[in-house]
Design a protein around this motif. Structure first.
Motif, PDB file in Angstrom:
ATOM      1  N   ARG A   1       0.852  -1.170  -0.241  1.00  0.00           N
ATOM      2  CA  ARG A   1       0.025  -0.141   0.063  1.00  0.00           C
ATOM      3  C   ARG A   1       1.042   1.213   0.039  1.00  0.00           C
ATOM      4  NH1 ARG A   1      -1.377   2.994   4.267  1.00  0.00           N
ATOM      5  NH2 ARG A   1      -0.556   1.527   5.795  1.00  0.00           N
ATOM      6  N   LEU A   2       1.905   1.226   0.821  1.00  0.00           N
ATOM      7  CA  LEU A   2       2.798   2.484   1.052  1.00  0.00           C
ATOM      8  C   LEU A   2       3.773   2.537  -0.222  1.00  0.00           C
ATOM      9  CD1 LEU A   2       4.055   2.082   4.539  1.00  0.00           C
ATOM     10  CD2 LEU A   2       2.210   3.732   3.834  1.00  0.00           C
ATOM     11  N   GLU A   3       4.131   1.610  -1.017  1.00  0.00           N
ATOM     12  CA  GLU A   3       4.772   1.649  -2.015  1.00  0.00           C
ATOM     13  C   GLU A   3       4.117   2.286  -3.021  1.00  0.00           C
ATOM     14  OE1 GLU A   3       7.956  -1.078  -4.497  1.00  0.00           O
ATOM     15  OE2 GLU A   3       6.083  -2.124  -3.525  1.00  0.00           O
ATOM     16  N   GLY A   4       2.603   1.979  -3.140  1.00  0.00           N
ATOM     17  CA  GLY A   4       1.779   2.424  -4.551  1.00  0.00           C
ATOM     18  C   GLY A   4       1.474   3.913  -3.981  1.00  0.00           C
ATOM     19  N   ASP A   5       1.504   4.500  -2.790  1.00  0.00           N
ATOM     20  CA  ASP A   5       1.184   5.751  -2.553  1.00  0.00           C
ATOM     21  C   ASP A   5       2.297   6.790  -2.928  1.00  0.00           C
ATOM     22  OD1 ASP A   5       0.266   8.028  -1.311  1.00  0.00           O
ATOM     23  OD2 ASP A   5      -0.066   7.330   0.483  1.00  0.00           O
ATOM     24  N   ALA A   6       2.189   7.441  -4.087  1.00  0.00           N
ATOM     25  CA  ALA A   6       3.236   8.358  -4.878  1.00  0.00           C
ATOM     26  C   ALA A   6       3.421   9.424  -3.602  1.00  0.00           C
ATOM     27  CB  ALA A   6       2.685   8.734  -5.925  1.00  0.00           C
ATOM     28  N   GLY A   7       2.496   9.977  -2.946  1.00  0.00           N
ATOM     29  CA  GLY A   7       2.477  10.908  -2.070  1.00  0.00           C
ATOM     30  C   GLY A   7       3.460  10.695  -0.681  1.00  0.00           C
ATOM     31  N   PHE A   8       3.141   9.556  -0.474  1.00  0.00           N
ATOM     32  CA  PHE A   8       4.178   8.970   0.659  1.00  0.00           C
ATOM     33  C   PHE A   8       5.421   8.934   0.476  1.00  0.00           C
ATOM     34  CE2 PHE A   8       5.928   5.795   3.539  1.00  0.00           C
ATOM     35  CZ  PHE A   8       5.495   6.209   4.655  1.00  0.00           C
ATOM     36  N   VAL A   9       5.728   8.090  -0.611  1.00  0.00           N
ATOM     37  CA  VAL A   9       7.070   7.896  -1.390  1.00  0.00           C
ATOM     38  C   VAL A   9       7.577   9.079  -1.452  1.00  0.00           C
ATOM     39  CG1 VAL A   9       8.371   6.855  -3.072  1.00  0.00           C
ATOM     40  CG2 VAL A   9       6.378   5.670  -2.389  1.00  0.00           C
ATOM     41  N   GLN A  10       7.304  10.233  -1.999  1.00  0.00           N
ATOM     42  CA  GLN A  10       7.968  11.388  -2.122  1.00  0.00           C
ATOM     43  C   GLN A  10       8.081  12.047  -0.610  1.00  0.00           C
ATOM     44  OE1 GLN A  10       9.059  13.025  -4.708  1.00  0.00           O
ATOM     45  NE2 GLN A  10       9.044  15.143  -4.124  1.00  0.00           N
ATOM     46  N   ARG A  11       7.164  12.167   0.144  1.00  0.00           N
ATOM     47  CA  ARG A  11       7.630  12.525   1.542  1.00  0.00           C
ATOM     48  C   ARG A  11       8.695  11.862   2.056  1.00  0.00           C
ATOM     49  NH1 ARG A  11       2.064  12.361   1.852  1.00  0.00           N
ATOM     50  NH2 ARG A  11       2.111  10.669   3.617  1.00  0.00           N
ATOM     51  N   ALA A  12       8.687  10.378   1.931  1.00  0.00           N
ATOM     52  CA  ALA A  12       9.935   9.664   2.517  1.00  0.00           C
ATOM     53  C   ALA A  12      11.164   9.935   1.893  1.00  0.00           C
ATOM     54  CB  ALA A  12       9.408   8.011   2.373  1.00  0.00           C
ATOM     55  N   ARG A  13      11.134  10.183   0.644  1.00  0.00           N
ATOM     56  CA  ARG A  13      12.281  10.632  -0.047  1.00  0.00           C
ATOM     57  C   ARG A  13      12.875  11.989   0.369  1.00  0.00           C
ATOM     58  NH1 ARG A  13      13.717  13.474  -4.365  1.00  0.00           N
ATOM     59  NH2 ARG A  13      11.591  14.009  -5.020  1.00  0.00           N
ATOM     60  N   GLU A  14      11.862  12.727   0.388  1.00  0.00           N
ATOM     61  CA  GLU A  14      12.469  14.249   0.949  1.00  0.00           C
ATOM     62  C   GLU A  14      12.980  14.039   2.323  1.00  0.00           C
ATOM     63  OE1 GLU A  14       8.923  16.613   0.090  1.00  0.00           O
ATOM     64  OE2 GLU A  14       9.517  16.867  -1.915  1.00  0.00           O
ATOM     65  N   ALA A  15      12.311  13.291   3.532  1.00  0.00           N
ATOM     66  CA  ALA A  15      12.621  13.210   4.607  1.00  0.00           C
ATOM     67  C   ALA A  15      14.150  12.411   4.793  1.00  0.00           C
ATOM     68  CB  ALA A  15      11.707  12.401   5.469  1.00  0.00           C
ATOM     69  N   GLY A  16      14.396  11.456   3.863  1.00  0.00           N
ATOM     70  CA  GLY A  16      15.764  11.037   4.031  1.00  0.00           C
ATOM     71  C   GLY A  16      16.700  11.876   3.421  1.00  0.00           C
ATOM     72  N   GLU A  17      16.322  12.680   2.309  1.00  0.00           N
ATOM     73  CA  GLU A  17      17.330  13.639   1.952  1.00  0.00           C
ATOM     74  C   GLU A  17      17.500  14.565   3.010  1.00  0.00           C
ATOM     75  OE1 GLU A  17      15.395  15.162  -1.837  1.00  0.00           O
ATOM     76  OE2 GLU A  17      16.020  13.353  -2.781  1.00  0.00           O
ATOM     77  N   GLY A  18      16.599  15.067   3.567  1.00  0.00           N
ATOM     78  CA  GLY A  18      16.510  16.213   4.510  1.00  0.00           C
ATOM     79  C   GLY A  18      17.498  15.853   5.787  1.00  0.00           C
ATOM     80  N   LEU A  19      17.559  14.368   6.539  1.00  0.00           N
ATOM     81  CA  LEU A  19      18.408  13.797   7.153  1.00  0.00           C
ATOM     82  C   LEU A  19      19.578  14.073   6.606  1.00  0.00           C
ATOM     83  CD1 LEU A  19      19.011  12.263   9.825  1.00  0.00           C
ATOM     84  CD2 LEU A  19      18.407  10.163   8.630  1.00  0.00           C
ATOM     85  N   GLN A  20      20.037  13.477   5.547  1.00  0.00           N
ATOM     86  CA  GLN A  20      21.339  13.445   4.767  1.00  0.00           C
ATOM     87  C   GLN A  20      21.718  15.025   4.871  1.00  0.00           C
ATOM     88  OE1 GLN A  20      23.186  10.619   4.255  1.00  0.00           O
ATOM     89  NE2 GLN A  20      21.120   9.645   5.266  1.00  0.00           N
TER      90      GLN A  20
END
Length: 859
Positions: A68-87
């Motif tokens: 379900r989460l993998e198919g949620d484009a909005g969540f995937v985008q937020r996760a990617r942005e959060a990961g980039e913010g951590l880096q």
């Protein structure tokens, strides 16, 4: 059925969700609300079931959840942005890097090691018992935010401290739930072949103690936690790190050996396996980690071919020691025979003779108890730089340990002070951050602008936010109280009264801390009828939320808790006063923001610092406290109230007087100020005090300020001193050790034989100059090996000098028999009853203070 084996199956995240793993594993989430929001958005119900812990949340996800989460484009985008913010957070230059760049040419250090027996980082990783651990956790978090290159070293306690519950009679009971490191934000340090890295210590009788190393990542800061639960250990040693401050006999000593000696070996493993730089500075947060200095001495005697004394000088130069203990009884002390069993014979550290080790911990400052080894004394002898944790505590510490520096005034004892601070990101409620963001920008609290600009926030919004946080505390209290009462045997049918416990519109006072006797949990119960009258006033009621744990072996503390619980059980009072069991970080994060007043009434001067009131202040609370710890130096008459201290009377009378003063302040100052409202229903005077508190205390109580103070005042000077003694194959350490040996041998013959003064009129006036001539015997030392001072200050009736200034006398002539003349001038810059004297001190450019060696010859 029972399982014969256990295994932990981890969730395998699809590539699109892979940032979640790094976000969950890095404890930055514990003070970064956007990361918590991301995990909560996965499934808000499951998030609460997982106690708001990201690693547990990931472990709970089913394959269907992942799909379900993998198919949620909005969540995937937020996760990617959060990961980039951590880096970005982990890699961008921060305060320390900017300071290093600005100080071009000054070799800023690459790593500082911070040893502590406990670390309070998050309720998800319960490796703390009280203030020492919470301070250590805040230290690491602020170091991360500032970019200070610290690596933490501690122990991994599989059962943590303990969970507290109450029985039907209100007696504290303890339980020790076992932690599974695979469910925690930890990773095991492994060798290149994937096998767990192991370090080993020698134990008495030819035995050994092996340990694994767990790594917790605290933002930018790695924290290494040593774990004795290794199959190669026998059963007793596997349990060595099971509990924080648990066990008896040799367990405490062996825990501290693992923390100190094993901690240094863990650092060496960490550097070898990851390429991380070796620390330049070693900071002992209390004496528990003192054995780290012995391991480093041993290393230097082997690798650099130094003698013990030479290695000691090298280790001292790069070591910082912080004491948190205001009373001798709070210091770890071991028997001499116990130390001999663990550090003598086959267990002796190479290059560290047992006789030399025992000298480091000898209690010469207490009259020479030859049967005791004192860990704080060893810490002071191993650390060239030492500090207490508030200005008052620094003074108390100088008084406690002045016997280590005979001949020096108490004010000259080389123990300074850096007042503790608290990590805003951890302790400031989200509602406060949101309010500051709305009116002052998203980083106003972290960069400190919120405090200087607090007047930009409308007072009605401040007041409504405080009510929201009070309401939040009321809900939390009712939930926790209901659980506690069920644990005590009550049925749901009996607990309807809990729905009326506390009121979000009533003045709320908080009191929460450990429960040793000196913190006086029950002082407020000294006159129970008077307290009840304050609580139940129909027009101006007061409510109290109380929490705290007693050490499992402290029956006196448990009786205090029971006394308090029985008072709160009174049906007439229980809606206005509550005791909540199992005080921890999670409770504290609701308690501080929801309180209007933070109460603290220790026996002065036994509170070394006491940071709970700082956390409350950052959330808009006023302090009501004995002038002890940090409050002694930062109370200004407008940021709360000071409970008068009744010095010079017996304890019983003192409690009576100070309790009466507490009631007086509540009745005549605190309560009327809170309930005095204007036409808009706002307590204008209260809000003036609240905003003043935020504006003046805010910048001071931040852990960022504290870590900057440590870095600039202690870490960087220690790093420079460490490099100085290590240059050219430790030439500096060898030279200093040789000088110290010469000084100690010659010092019994060093004396001021005669002093002459010229240029003073019969009625001296400000501006005149006294020419001083001192004739000295130096016992074979050269004039370059000593410093001769004229000390000048106010003279008491007994001729004791205070407010002392010093100036140096220079060598002029030398005579036969090791006699020398030193001349100088003394400018009379003050009026009043003054006096002066001459003294001789050791001299060497690598000594950090006049008193470092404890050698002085006074006229």
């Amino acid at each position: 059925m029972k399982a014969i084996r256990r295994l932990h199956v981890r969730t395998v995240l699809p590539d699109a969700l892979s940032p979640l793993h790094d976000l969950a594993l890095n404890l930055r989430w514990s003070w970064h609300p956007p990361t918590l929001d991301l995990f909560e958005s996965i499934d808000p119900v499951k998030w609460q079931e997982c106690r708001r812990q990201p690693m547990a949340m990931l472990s709970s996800l089913t394959p269907a959840d992942l799909t379900r989460l993998e198919g949620d484009a909005g969540f995937v985008q937020r996760a990617r942005e959060a990961g980039e913010g951590l880096q970005r957070y982990l890699s961008e230059p921060r305060w320390y890097q900017r300071e290093a760049q600005a100080a071009a040419g000054d070799d800023f250090s690459q790593a500082f090691a911070y040893f502590s027996p406990e670390f309070g980082l998050t309720a998800a990783l319960p490796q703390y018992s009280g203030g020492l651990g919470i301070l250590a956790g805040d230290h690491l978090k602020s170091a991360s935010d500032l970019g200070v290159p610290i690596v933490g070293i501690g122990l991994f306690y599989k059962s943590g401290y303990f969970r507290q519950r109450l029985n039907a009679e209100g007696w504290q009971q303890e339980s020790y739930p076992v932690l599974d490191p695979d469910d925690l934000p930890l990773s095991l340090l492994r060798e290149a072949d994937g096998s767990p890295a192991v370090l080993s210590l020698a134990m008495p009788g030819g035995a050994h103690l092996d340990a694994h190393v767990w790594r917790a990542q605290v933002g930018r800061v790695p924290l290494l936690l040593l774990d004795s639960d290794v199959e190669t250990n026998d059963a007793s040693r596997r349990d060595l790190t099971d509990r924080l401050y648990g066990g008896g006999g040799d367990q405490r000593l062996q825990q501290e050996m693992l923390l100190g000696i094993g901690g240094v070996r863990a650092l060496r493993l960490w550097s070898r396996l990851t390429g991380a730089p070796e620390p330049d500075v070693y900071h002992m947060n209390e004496g528990h980690a003192g054995f780290q200095g012995l391991e480093r001495i041993s290393e230097l005697t082997q690798a650099a071919d130094l003698t013990f004394e030479e290695a000691l000088r090298a280790v001292r130069a790069s070591t910082v020691f912080t004491t948190h203990t205001p009373v001798p009884a709070g210091i770890d002390r071991f028997g001499i025979n116990q130390i001999g069993q663990h550090f003598g014979g086959a267990a002796e550290l190479p290059g560290v003779p047992l006789t030399k080790l025992l000298e480091l911990g000898a209690e010469t400052y207490r009259g020479g108890d030859t049967g005791v080894f004192n860990m704080a004394v060893m810490g002071l002898r191993l650390g060239q730089r030492a500090n207490g944790v508030s200005v008052l505590h620094g003074a108390v510490s100088r008084g406690m340990f002045k016997g280590l520096w005979p001949g020096f005034d108490e004010s000259e004892v080389p123990i300074g002070s850096i007042t503790n601070g608290v990590h805003a990101g951890t302790w400031v409620d989200r509602k406060v951050f949101d309010l500051a963001t709305e009116f002052m920008g998203p980083h106003a609290i972290q960069d400190g602008t919120a405090f200087s600009s607090v007047d930009q926030v409308p007072t009605d919004r401040i007041w409504s936010t405080k009510r929201e946080m009070r309401e939040q505390l009321v809900a939390e209290t009712r939930t926790r109280l209901r659980k506690s009462m069920r644990d005590r045997g009550a049925t749901s049918a009996e607990l309807g009264w809990i729905d009326d416990v506390l009121d979000p519109d009533v003045l709320t006072i908080g009191f929460a801390r450990r429960v040793p006797t000196y913190k006086r949990l029950t002082l407020m119960l000294r006159d129970p009828e008077r307290l009840a009258k304050i609580l139940l006033d129909e027009e101006r009621p007061v409510q109290l939320v109380i929490a705290g744990k007693a050490h499992p072996a402290d029956d006196t503390g448990k009786r205090l808790i029971q006394e308090m619980v029985r008072f709160t059980d009174d049906p007439k009072l229980r809606h206005r006063i509550v005791f909540l069991p199992n005080y921890d970080i999670a409770m504290a994060q609701r308690l501080y923001p929801g309180c209007d007043v933070w109460l603290n009434n220790p026996l002065r001067p036994f509170e070394a610092c006491g940071t709970s009131g700082m956390k409350a202040a950052l959330n808009g609370a006023l302090n009501l406290s004995i002038l002890d710890g940090w409050w002694d130096e930062w109370f200004d008459g407008e940021n709360g109230w000071a409970i008068p201290t009744a010095d010079g009377v017996d304890d019983e009378r003192r409690d009576e007087l100070e309790a009466s003063a507490l009631y007086d302040l509540l009745e005549n100052n605190v309560v009327p100020t809170f309930y005095d409202r204007d036409e808009a229903g706002l307590p204008t005077r209260w809000l003036e005090m609240l905003t003043h508190t935020l504006g003046t205390l805010g910048p001071k109580v931040m852990a960022d300020r504290m870590v900057q103070d440590y870095t600039q005042s202690l870490y960087l000077p220690a790093a420079r001193a460490g490099r100085a003694v290590a240059q050219r194959n430790f030439e500096g350490a060898r030279d200093l050790a040789e000088r110290v040996a010469r000084l100690r041998q010659a010092w019994p013959s060093v004396r001021v034989e005669h002093v002459e003064a010229e240029g003073v009129s019969d009625t001296p006036q400000v501006g005149e100059t006294v020419r001083v001539r001192a004739y000295l015997a130096l016992g074979g030392l050269s004039p370059e090996e000593v410093t001769v001072q004229v000390a000048f200050g106010r003279a008491s009736e007994s001729d004791e000098l205070t407010e002392v200034e010093t100036s140096v006398l220079e060598p002029v002539e030398s005579y036969e028999g090791g006699k020398h003349r030193f001349d100088g001038e003394l400018a009379l810059t003050r009026t009043g009853s003054l006096g002066w004297t001459v003294r001789v001190l050791p001299a060497h450019p690598l000594l950090a203070s006049d008193a470092e060696l404890g050698l002085v010859a006074n006229a």
